[in-house]
Design a protein around this motif. Structure first.
Motif, PDB file in Angstrom:
ATOM      1  N   MET A   1      36.387  42.779  52.781  1.00  0.00           N
ATOM      2  CA  MET A   1      35.202  42.923  51.928  1.00  0.00           C
ATOM      3  C   MET A   1      34.133  41.915  52.321  1.00  0.00           C
ATOM      4  SD  MET A   1      34.929  42.812  47.817  1.00  0.00           S
ATOM      5  CE  MET A   1      33.347  43.054  47.028  1.00  0.00           C
ATOM      6  N   ASN A   2      34.623  40.684  52.604  1.00  0.00           N
ATOM      7  CA  ASN A   2      33.700  39.629  52.983  1.00  0.00           C
ATOM      8  C   ASN A   2      32.810  40.043  54.150  1.00  0.00           C
ATOM      9  OD1 ASN A   2      32.919  37.232  52.088  1.00  0.00           O
ATOM     10  ND2 ASN A   2      34.562  36.029  52.962  1.00  0.00           N
ATOM     11  N   TRP A   5      29.350  41.660  53.545  1.00  0.00           N
ATOM     12  CA  TRP A   5      28.221  40.913  52.985  1.00  0.00           C
ATOM     13  C   TRP A   5      27.529  40.102  54.077  1.00  0.00           C
ATOM     14  CZ3 TRP A   5      30.957  38.480  48.081  1.00  0.00           C
ATOM     15  CH2 TRP A   5      31.149  39.476  47.149  1.00  0.00           C
ATOM     16  N   HIS A  27      28.167  33.964  52.013  1.00  0.00           N
ATOM     17  CA  HIS A  27      28.079  35.410  52.123  1.00  0.00           C
ATOM     18  C   HIS A  27      27.611  35.967  50.781  1.00  0.00           C
ATOM     19  CE1 HIS A  27      30.962  34.630  55.434  1.00  0.00           C
ATOM     20  NE2 HIS A  27      30.281  35.613  56.010  1.00  0.00           N
ATOM     21  N   LYS A  32      19.815  37.572  45.037  1.00  0.00           N
ATOM     22  CA  LYS A  32      20.198  36.961  43.771  1.00  0.00           C
ATOM     23  C   LYS A  32      21.630  36.429  43.849  1.00  0.00           C
ATOM     24  CE  LYS A  32      19.331  37.978  38.949  1.00  0.00           C
ATOM     25  NZ  LYS A  32      19.226  39.025  37.939  1.00  0.00           N
ATOM     26  N   GLU A  36      23.183  32.552  43.557  1.00  0.00           N
ATOM     27  CA  GLU A  36      24.290  32.187  42.668  1.00  0.00           C
ATOM     28  C   GLU A  36      25.444  31.578  43.464  1.00  0.00           C
ATOM     29  OE1 GLU A  36      23.297  35.495  39.210  1.00  0.00           O
ATOM     30  OE2 GLU A  36      24.900  35.917  40.634  1.00  0.00           O
ATOM     31  N   HIS A  37      25.736  32.173  44.612  1.00  0.00           N
ATOM     32  CA  HIS A  37      26.825  31.631  45.423  1.00  0.00           C
ATOM     33  C   HIS A  37      26.452  30.258  45.981  1.00  0.00           C
ATOM     34  CE1 HIS A  37      28.890  35.765  46.206  1.00  0.00           C
ATOM     35  NE2 HIS A  37      29.014  35.330  44.976  1.00  0.00           N
ATOM     36  N   ASP A  40      26.900  27.829  43.189  1.00  0.00           N
ATOM     37  CA  ASP A  40      28.304  27.578  42.874  1.00  0.00           C
ATOM     38  C   ASP A  40      29.040  26.839  43.990  1.00  0.00           C
ATOM     39  OD1 ASP A  40      28.181  28.655  40.346  1.00  0.00           O
ATOM     40  OD2 ASP A  40      28.646  30.685  41.016  1.00  0.00           O
ATOM     41  N   ALA A  41      28.608  27.048  45.234  1.00  0.00           N
ATOM     42  CA  ALA A  41      29.336  26.428  46.343  1.00  0.00           C
ATOM     43  C   ALA A  41      28.788  25.050  46.716  1.00  0.00           C
ATOM     44  CB  ALA A  41      29.304  27.342  47.566  1.00  0.00           C
ATOM     45  N   ARG A  44      27.766  21.708  43.037  1.00  0.00           N
ATOM     46  CA  ARG A  44      28.722  21.401  41.988  1.00  0.00           C
ATOM     47  C   ARG A  44      28.746  19.916  41.652  1.00  0.00           C
ATOM     48  NH1 ARG A  44      34.136  22.431  43.468  1.00  0.00           N
ATOM     49  NH2 ARG A  44      34.630  23.435  41.519  1.00  0.00           N
TER      50      ARG A  44
ATOM     51  N   PRO B  33      37.785  38.282  45.132  1.00  0.00           N
ATOM     52  CA  PRO B  33      37.448  39.172  46.246  1.00  0.00           C
ATOM     53  C   PRO B  33      36.808  38.457  47.440  1.00  0.00           C
ATOM     54  CG  PRO B  33      36.583  40.031  44.170  1.00  0.00           C
ATOM     55  CD  PRO B  33      37.140  38.678  43.882  1.00  0.00           C
ATOM     56  N   ALA B  34      36.176  37.323  47.220  1.00  0.00           N
ATOM     57  CA  ALA B  34      35.569  36.573  48.324  1.00  0.00           C
ATOM     58  C   ALA B  34      35.631  35.091  47.971  1.00  0.00           C
ATOM     59  CB  ALA B  34      34.115  37.005  48.544  1.00  0.00           C
ATOM     60  N   LEU B  35      35.582  34.258  48.989  1.00  0.00           N
ATOM     61  CA  LEU B  35      35.661  32.809  48.764  1.00  0.00           C
ATOM     62  C   LEU B  35      34.584  32.346  47.782  1.00  0.00           C
ATOM     63  CD1 LEU B  35      36.898  30.076  49.613  1.00  0.00           C
ATOM     64  CD2 LEU B  35      35.189  29.982  51.423  1.00  0.00           C
ATOM     65  N   GLU B  36      33.357  32.890  47.951  1.00  0.00           N
ATOM     66  CA  GLU B  36      32.248  32.481  47.103  1.00  0.00           C
ATOM     67  C   GLU B  36      32.500  32.864  45.644  1.00  0.00           C
ATOM     68  OE1 GLU B  36      32.037  33.924  50.022  1.00  0.00           O
ATOM     69  OE2 GLU B  36      30.492  32.976  51.243  1.00  0.00           O
ATOM     70  N   VAL B  37      33.094  34.048  45.434  1.00  0.00           N
ATOM     71  CA  VAL B  37      33.390  34.503  44.072  1.00  0.00           C
ATOM     72  C   VAL B  37      34.507  33.660  43.468  1.00  0.00           C
ATOM     73  CG1 VAL B  37      34.103  36.479  42.682  1.00  0.00           C
ATOM     74  CG2 VAL B  37      32.635  36.829  44.672  1.00  0.00           C
ATOM     75  N   LEU B  39      34.917  30.533  43.966  1.00  0.00           N
ATOM     76  CA  LEU B  39      34.260  29.313  43.480  1.00  0.00           C
ATOM     77  C   LEU B  39      33.478  29.574  42.198  1.00  0.00           C
ATOM     78  CD1 LEU B  39      32.895  27.493  46.647  1.00  0.00           C
ATOM     79  CD2 LEU B  39      34.263  26.502  44.821  1.00  0.00           C
ATOM     80  N   SER B  40      32.789  30.711  42.138  1.00  0.00           N
ATOM     81  CA  SER B  40      32.025  31.048  40.931  1.00  0.00           C
ATOM     82  C   SER B  40      32.934  31.066  39.715  1.00  0.00           C
ATOM     83  CB  SER B  40      31.394  32.445  41.039  1.00  0.00           C
ATOM     84  OG  SER B  40      30.413  32.483  42.021  1.00  0.00           O
ATOM     85  N   ASN B  43      34.295  27.637  38.800  1.00  0.00           N
ATOM     86  CA  ASN B  43      33.281  26.810  38.138  1.00  0.00           C
ATOM     87  C   ASN B  43      33.157  27.155  36.664  1.00  0.00           C
ATOM     88  OD1 ASN B  43      32.588  25.375  40.395  1.00  0.00           O
ATOM     89  ND2 ASN B  43      30.741  26.555  40.843  1.00  0.00           N
ATOM     90  N   LEU B 140      25.439  35.221  35.193  1.00  0.00           N
ATOM     91  CA  LEU B 140      26.322  35.578  36.308  1.00  0.00           C
ATOM     92  C   LEU B 140      27.080  36.876  35.994  1.00  0.00           C
ATOM     93  CD1 LEU B 140      27.337  34.100  39.004  1.00  0.00           C
ATOM     94  CD2 LEU B 140      29.367  33.523  37.669  1.00  0.00           C
ATOM     95  N   ASP B 143      24.763  39.954  35.960  1.00  0.00           N
ATOM     96  CA  ASP B 143      24.422  40.400  37.317  1.00  0.00           C
ATOM     97  C   ASP B 143      25.556  41.226  37.917  1.00  0.00           C
ATOM     98  OD1 ASP B 143      21.994  39.196  37.172  1.00  0.00           O
ATOM     99  OD2 ASP B 143      22.527  37.436  38.351  1.00  0.00           O
ATOM    100  N   TRP B 144      26.786  40.796  37.667  1.00  0.00           N
ATOM    101  CA  TRP B 144      27.928  41.545  38.198  1.00  0.00           C
ATOM    102  C   TRP B 144      28.081  42.892  37.505  1.00  0.00           C
ATOM    103  CZ3 TRP B 144      30.140  41.595  42.606  1.00  0.00           C
ATOM    104  CH2 TRP B 144      30.246  40.425  43.376  1.00  0.00           C
TER     105      TRP B 144
END
Lengths: 94, 252
Positions: A1-2, A5, A27, A32, A36-37, A40-41, A44, B33-37, B39-40, B43, B140, B143-144
């Motif tokens: 999936m990654n 993106w 990714h 938008k 957000e990513h 969050d990444a 922090r 589903p993804a590394l970034e998610v 972390l979201s 958090n 957040l 948006d999803w």
């Protein structure tokens, strides 16, 4: 999936008055989500007060093969550094 | 056993909501589903656990039985938890998790916003700090909801199913009982029923953007505030409390 993106580059302004600096990449499916990513990444631990994201594909980079003609001519132009002036003793903060 | 002071019971409810949802979201850690998610979600979970620490701290202080936030989190059994049923619902797929977050975070944002005006300064201070966190959670999640609802056929079906699953537990968020009313008269508690129209408007607006329809009204499920929980909470607690049960007082 990654893999579906696109990649986005993340720039953070550390505090007011400083310029945005490259922090890394995330990714994301759209702008938008990229913000957000990035938030969050990369923010922090109070790293910044403002974020920029830009799709990595939109960045135009110089060609490493042309590094010679692009950057080497500057090597012997030491007179471009302001190091040949005598600073008067009573001038502070330079 | 004598009933605890109303303020202690009220702070416990607020803390339990945040704690249980924080624990639920933590289950995604390493599985999103993804590394970034990943972390979201982590958090958001940490924000919620932080809120729980503060609310449970107040609950323990007011109760006066020398139980701190850790004791309340790790050494109570399932019947003593007073969180709403929504937050203990299983994660399901990603869309179901987002549905739960979407419905709850909008409620929590309205609640904390109102709670900043509470006559109880400790609750008002926690709410003032937490409302910024929760505003982001609501954004957040919204948006999803839009992304999945107005996405592919598969994501739309899953988002819709997730909302259907969670919808039974919405009415409980706004239900007022004797404890709420007692503290409302003292200016401590919030009239949750009054938050409903604003919540409805927010939910409707996001669902419209997401091309989703509001789930059909079903018989609401209530009881969390009295400790009547679904079977899911016991399993959650057995994992969350394992360490303190196996090694009482363990620290690091």
């Amino acid at each position: 999936m990654n893999n579906d993106w696109p990649l986005w580059e993340v720039f953070i302004r550390g505090k007011g008055g400083l310029s945005h600096r490259h922090a890394g990449s995330v990714h994301a499916a759209d702008a938008k989500m990229a913000l957000e990513h990035a938030r969050d990444a990369y923010t922090r631990r109070m790293e910044g007060v403002s974020l920029w994201v830009v799709e990595s594909a939109r960045i135009v980079a110089s060609d490493p093969a042309e590094a010679g003609p692009l950057f080497e001519p500057a090597e012997d132009k030491i007179y471009r550094h302001p190091t040949f002036y005598t600073i008067p003793a009573n001038v502070k903060h330079i | 056993m004598a009933a605890p002071p109303p303020l202690a019971a009220y702070a416990l409810r607020l803390g339990d909501d945040s704690l249980i949802l924080g624990q639920r979201l933590s289950e995604w850690c390493g599985h999103a589903p993804a590394l970034e998610v990943d972390l979201s979600l982590a958090n958001v979970a940490l924000d919620l656990v932080g809120q729980a620490t503060h609310f449970l701290g107040v609950a323990g202080e007011v109760e006066g039985k020398s139980r701190d936030a850790d004791a309340l989190a790790f050494k109570r059994d399932v019947l003593d938890f007073t969180n709403c049923l929504l937050v203990e619902q299983p994660n399901g797929d990603f869309a179901q998790t987002i549905a739960r977050q979407f419905l709850f975070s909008h409620f929590q944002e309205l609640l904390f916003d109102a709670l900043t005006g509470s006559s109880e300064p400790r609750l008002a201070a926690i709410a003032a700090k937490a409302v910024k966190e929760v505003t982001y959670h609501a954004q957040l999640a919204s948006d999803w909801v839009v992304r999945l609802g107005d996405g592919a056929d598969e994501s739309k079906a899953r988002m819709s199913a997730g909302l259907d699953w969670m919808w039974r537990f919405v009415d409980e968020l706004f239900a007022m009982d004797a404890l709420d009313n007692t503290l409302l008269k003292q200016g401590v508690a919030i009239d949750k029923a009054q938050l409903r129209p604003a919540w409805d408007a927010r939910i409707e607006s996001v669902l419209a953007d997401a091309m989703l329809s509001r789930p059909a009204q079903r018989r609401p499920v209530l009881g969390g505030r009295e400790g009547h929980h679904s079977e899911h909470l016991g399993h959650l607690l057995s994992e969350m409390q394992f360490l303190q049960r196996a090694y009482p007082g363990a620290m690091w």
